[in-house]
Design a protein around this motif. Structure first.
Motif, PDB file in Angstrom:
ATOM      1  N   GLY B  45     -11.316   6.554 -25.048  1.00  0.00           N
ATOM      2  CA  GLY B  45     -10.235   5.775 -24.447  1.00  0.00           C
ATOM      3  C   GLY B  45     -10.803   4.582 -23.717  1.00  0.00           C
ATOM      4  O   GLY B  45     -10.585   3.437 -24.083  1.00  0.00           O
ATOM      5  N   LEU B  46     -11.571   4.876 -22.687  1.00  0.00           N
ATOM      6  CA  LEU B  46     -12.150   3.803 -21.868  1.00  0.00           C
ATOM      7  C   LEU B  46     -13.475   4.304 -21.305  1.00  0.00           C
ATOM      8  O   LEU B  46     -13.584   5.459 -20.906  1.00  0.00           O
ATOM      9  CB  LEU B  46     -11.180   3.469 -20.727  1.00  0.00           C
ATOM     10  CG  LEU B  46     -11.461   2.217 -19.916  1.00  0.00           C
ATOM     11  CD1 LEU B  46     -11.127   0.969 -20.721  1.00  0.00           C
ATOM     12  CD2 LEU B  46     -10.613   2.211 -18.643  1.00  0.00           C
ATOM     13  N   VAL B  59     -18.083   6.631 -16.476  1.00  0.00           N
ATOM     14  CA  VAL B  59     -16.939   7.522 -16.710  1.00  0.00           C
ATOM     15  C   VAL B  59     -16.469   7.327 -18.139  1.00  0.00           C
ATOM     16  O   VAL B  59     -16.219   6.200 -18.579  1.00  0.00           O
ATOM     17  CB  VAL B  59     -15.790   7.208 -15.730  1.00  0.00           C
ATOM     18  CG1 VAL B  59     -14.625   8.148 -15.963  1.00  0.00           C
ATOM     19  CG2 VAL B  59     -16.270   7.285 -14.290  1.00  0.00           C
ATOM     20  N   ASP B  61     -13.521   8.399 -20.723  1.00  0.00           N
ATOM     21  CA  ASP B  61     -12.235   9.044 -20.983  1.00  0.00           C
ATOM     22  C   ASP B  61     -12.161   9.277 -22.482  1.00  0.00           C
ATOM     23  O   ASP B  61     -12.089   8.318 -23.268  1.00  0.00           O
ATOM     24  CB  ASP B  61     -11.094   8.144 -20.507  1.00  0.00           C
ATOM     25  CG  ASP B  61     -10.985   8.138 -18.993  1.00  0.00           C
ATOM     26  OD1 ASP B  61     -10.653   9.191 -18.433  1.00  0.00           O
ATOM     27  OD2 ASP B  61     -11.255   7.092 -18.380  1.00  0.00           O
ATOM     28  N   THR B  63     -10.863  11.788 -26.015  1.00  0.00           N
ATOM     29  CA  THR B  63      -9.824  12.692 -26.519  1.00  0.00           C
ATOM     30  C   THR B  63     -10.318  13.379 -27.790  1.00  0.00           C
ATOM     31  O   THR B  63     -11.136  12.814 -28.523  1.00  0.00           O
ATOM     32  CB  THR B  63      -8.507  11.936 -26.800  1.00  0.00           C
ATOM     33  OG1 THR B  63      -7.511  12.873 -27.183  1.00  0.00           O
ATOM     34  CG2 THR B  63      -8.655  10.897 -27.884  1.00  0.00           C
ATOM     35  N   ASP B  68      -6.842  15.131 -23.332  1.00  0.00           N
ATOM     36  CA  ASP B  68      -7.695  14.048 -22.849  1.00  0.00           C
ATOM     37  C   ASP B  68      -8.738  14.633 -21.898  1.00  0.00           C
ATOM     38  O   ASP B  68      -8.409  15.490 -21.073  1.00  0.00           O
ATOM     39  CB  ASP B  68      -6.852  12.996 -22.099  1.00  0.00           C
ATOM     40  CG  ASP B  68      -5.981  12.198 -23.047  1.00  0.00           C
ATOM     41  OD1 ASP B  68      -6.361  12.063 -24.223  1.00  0.00           O
ATOM     42  OD2 ASP B  68      -4.916  11.721 -22.623  1.00  0.00           O
ATOM     43  N   ARG B  70     -11.994  13.880 -19.172  1.00  0.00           N
ATOM     44  CA  ARG B  70     -12.692  12.883 -18.351  1.00  0.00           C
ATOM     45  C   ARG B  70     -14.103  13.390 -18.087  1.00  0.00           C
ATOM     46  O   ARG B  70     -14.305  14.438 -17.472  1.00  0.00           O
ATOM     47  CB  ARG B  70     -11.939  12.680 -17.038  1.00  0.00           C
ATOM     48  CG  ARG B  70     -12.481  11.536 -16.202  1.00  0.00           C
ATOM     49  CD  ARG B  70     -11.714  11.449 -14.900  1.00  0.00           C
ATOM     50  NE  ARG B  70     -12.301  10.481 -14.006  1.00  0.00           N
ATOM     51  CZ  ARG B  70     -11.871   9.227 -13.848  1.00  0.00           C
ATOM     52  NH1 ARG B  70     -10.834   8.815 -14.523  1.00  0.00           N
ATOM     53  NH2 ARG B  70     -12.454   8.404 -13.012  1.00  0.00           N
ATOM     54  N   GLU B  72     -18.159  12.445 -16.813  1.00  0.00           N
ATOM     55  CA  GLU B  72     -18.970  11.503 -16.044  1.00  0.00           C
ATOM     56  C   GLU B  72     -20.435  11.683 -16.402  1.00  0.00           C
ATOM     57  O   GLU B  72     -20.930  12.820 -16.445  1.00  0.00           O
ATOM     58  CB  GLU B  72     -18.776  11.731 -14.538  1.00  0.00           C
ATOM     59  CG  GLU B  72     -17.455  11.172 -14.034  1.00  0.00           C
ATOM     60  CD  GLU B  72     -17.322  11.188 -12.507  1.00  0.00           C
ATOM     61  OE1 GLU B  72     -16.269  10.754 -12.030  1.00  0.00           O
ATOM     62  OE2 GLU B  72     -18.252  11.648 -11.806  1.00  0.00           O
TER      63      GLU B  72
END
Lengths: 421, 103
Positions: B45-46, B59, B61, B63, B68, B70, B72
């Protein structure tokens, strides 16, 4: 009187305004692919009374507007998904946008976290020879390539900042529009007064009182009418020039106040709890003050109650201050005068009469120098391990409640505020 | 409401690194082992950097098409941490996860 004959600016447009569409919601949808195409609201705090600070286009289609509370928004859109703001994400997108913009011209201005202006004056002859519409499309493409495929932005091109912003708002989302002296009247024809940035209910009422009901009538009004009958100030002349495509909005304003406010997490908080939040706000204000290299001479405190009443007090001192303990001590002097402390809804601390801290001389009082050295040491530790790692004992725990939220308007403290513990 | 399930546990990640136009390699966490199962990511995602004090944290993100995630990546410790998982049934699971203190 010179303004009376001012024609519409016929210069070819050199200002490009970029506005990210529903910025925070779009960034969240970019980050979480499963949210794409679904109604989404972004809020600062996940409670039913917190307001929507950004809504995705899917939510806007169902009537959700920015500023609504979650409960109101949920009534209109039962499938609405609310997520909490995540400033580092927006900071990243902001930096990407700045980098893209800077590659075209050194003269860029970020108006807020999600919109910026590129001034192409002086760069067109040698660097940016292509039409600005082509550059606008390229910026959209680069934003998608650099951040992600879901990112969209509006681009507006016009001879001045105001018209460029107006152009950027014409076809949302993902639009690109150009306003020139040729199509200015045609563009304004289809708009309402309140569609113009800076014209809300009160200004609309002022204009209506002078017999101005449409943007075209506004454009055709002579400068003396606007300055003497409508706005009763120089603002009338500014509007006269602004609507004609002449630049009046490129002024830079100095920082006058630095502060922080907080909507209380508990409306029936005890005095101890309010003092705890106050201490944290003072610490945060001190951090901002030192980050900007300022010291202050005045402090102001504002308390708003649940009943809608508010209490405000301010005091100017002879000596300057910039350390957090000193801000807290002076804020406490004001705080102790508060008339009552039940049902506090909002608390705000701000410093004014700012001046550069470099003018500060070393104090002849050793205690003051000690406090300054201590503050420098604490700042260094907090920079290394994250803000509020070393903090006031009486503000302990407050940083869990007073989370750093996204700054609207100015992005001056972005770097500072994203440093978490 | 946001139905993220907070995990905050170190996980094992298989990541691919791609060379792109910029100087840095582009990282794509392909596969994660967590709670005895293997999650294969399908899309990023980002990816954005953030700071914990002076430590740089990346970070991710991600899927897998069903939820989803997250993640790190601590650039100093070279470790991956799964921060949160958000189910794709965002709205329908809301009443189950919502607790009194959230309102």
């Amino acid at each position: 009187m010179q303004n009376l004959e001012l024609p519409i600016n016929s210069e070819s447009p050199q200002i490009l305004h970029i506005d990210l569409n529903s910025c925070f919601a779009t960034v969240e949808q970019q980050a979480r692919p499963l949210l794409r195409g679904r109604p989404l609201g972004v809020t600062n705090r996940l409670t039913k009374n917190a307001c929507v600070v950004a809504a995705s286009y899917e939510a806007k289609d169902q009537g959700v507007k920015v500023g609504m509370t979650f409960s109101e928004a949920r009534l209109l859109c039962p499938d609405l998904i609310m997520v909490e703001t995540d400033p580092p994400k927006y900071h990243y997108v902001y930096k990407k946008l700045v980098r893209i913009m800077r590659s075209y011209s050194p003269n860029i201005t970020m108006k807020s976290i999600d919109e910026g202006i590129i001034d192409f004056h002086g760069t067109r002859e040698n660097v940016n020879r292509r039409p600005l519409s082509v550059i606008g499309h390229e910026i959209k493409q680069r934003l998608r390539a650099d951040v992600g495929c879901w990112m969209r932005c509006n681009v507006g091109i016009a001879p001045n900042r105001f018209l460029a912003k107006t152009a950027a708002g014409l076809h949302k989302p993902d639009g690109l529009d150009i306003i020139t002296y040729k199509n200015l009247r045609r563009t304004l024809e289809g708009m309402k007064l309140t569609d113009l940035t800076g014209i809300a209910d009160k200004n609309q009422a002022r204009l209506n009182a002078a017999g101005i009901y449409t943007p075209l009538q506004f454009l055709d009004s002579p400068a003396p009418v606007l300055s003497r009958k409508v706005f009763h100030s120089v603002c009338g002349d500014d509007w006269y020039r602004r609507l004609r495509g002449w630049e009046v909005d490129d002024a830079e304003h100095d920082t006058k106040t630095i502060g922080r406010q907080f909507v209380m997490d508990d409306y029936s908080a005890s005095e101890e709890k309010v003092r705890n939040r106050l201490a944290h706000l003072c610490e945060s204000t001190g951090l901002k003050l030192r980050h900007k290299g300022f010291c202050a001479r005045g402090i102001s405190l504002y308390i708003q109650y649940k009943s809608g009443d508010a209490w405000h007090s301010r005091k100017a001192f002879k000596s300057t201050f910039f350390t957090s303990p000193e801000i807290y001590r002076r804020a406490t002097l004001l705080f102790n005068q508060h008339p009552r402390l039940d049902n506090v809804v909002m608390l705000s601390v701000s410093c004014y009469l700012l001046q550069p801290a470099t003018t500060n001389q070393m104090s002849i009082l050793e205690e003051v120098n000690k406090e300054i050295r201590l503050t420098e040491a604490i700042d260094e530790l907090n920079e290394l391990y994250g803000n509020y790692t070393v903090t006031f004992a009486n503000s302990l725990g407050a940083n869990r409640e007073i989370k750093q939220k996204i700054p609207f308007g100015s992005t001056r403290y972005f770097e500072l505020l994203c440093n978490r513990a | 409401m946001d139905q993220a399930e907070l995990i905050n546990k170190e996980v094992s990640i298989v990541a691919y690194y791609f060379r792109n136009n910029s100087r840095r390699l582009r990282c794509f966490p392909k596969c994660m082992e967590y709670d005895g199962r293997r999650v294969r990511f399908t899309e990023t995602g980002l990816v954005h950097p953030t700071q914990k004090g002076k430590r740089m944290i990346h970070v991710f993100d991600m899927t897998d098409g069903n939820a989803d995630y997250r993640l790190e990546f601590d650039a100093q410790a070279l470790s991956w941490t799964l921060i949160a998982i958000t189910d794709n049934q965002y709205s329908s699971i809301a009443p189950k996860l919502r607790t009194a203190h959230q309102f």
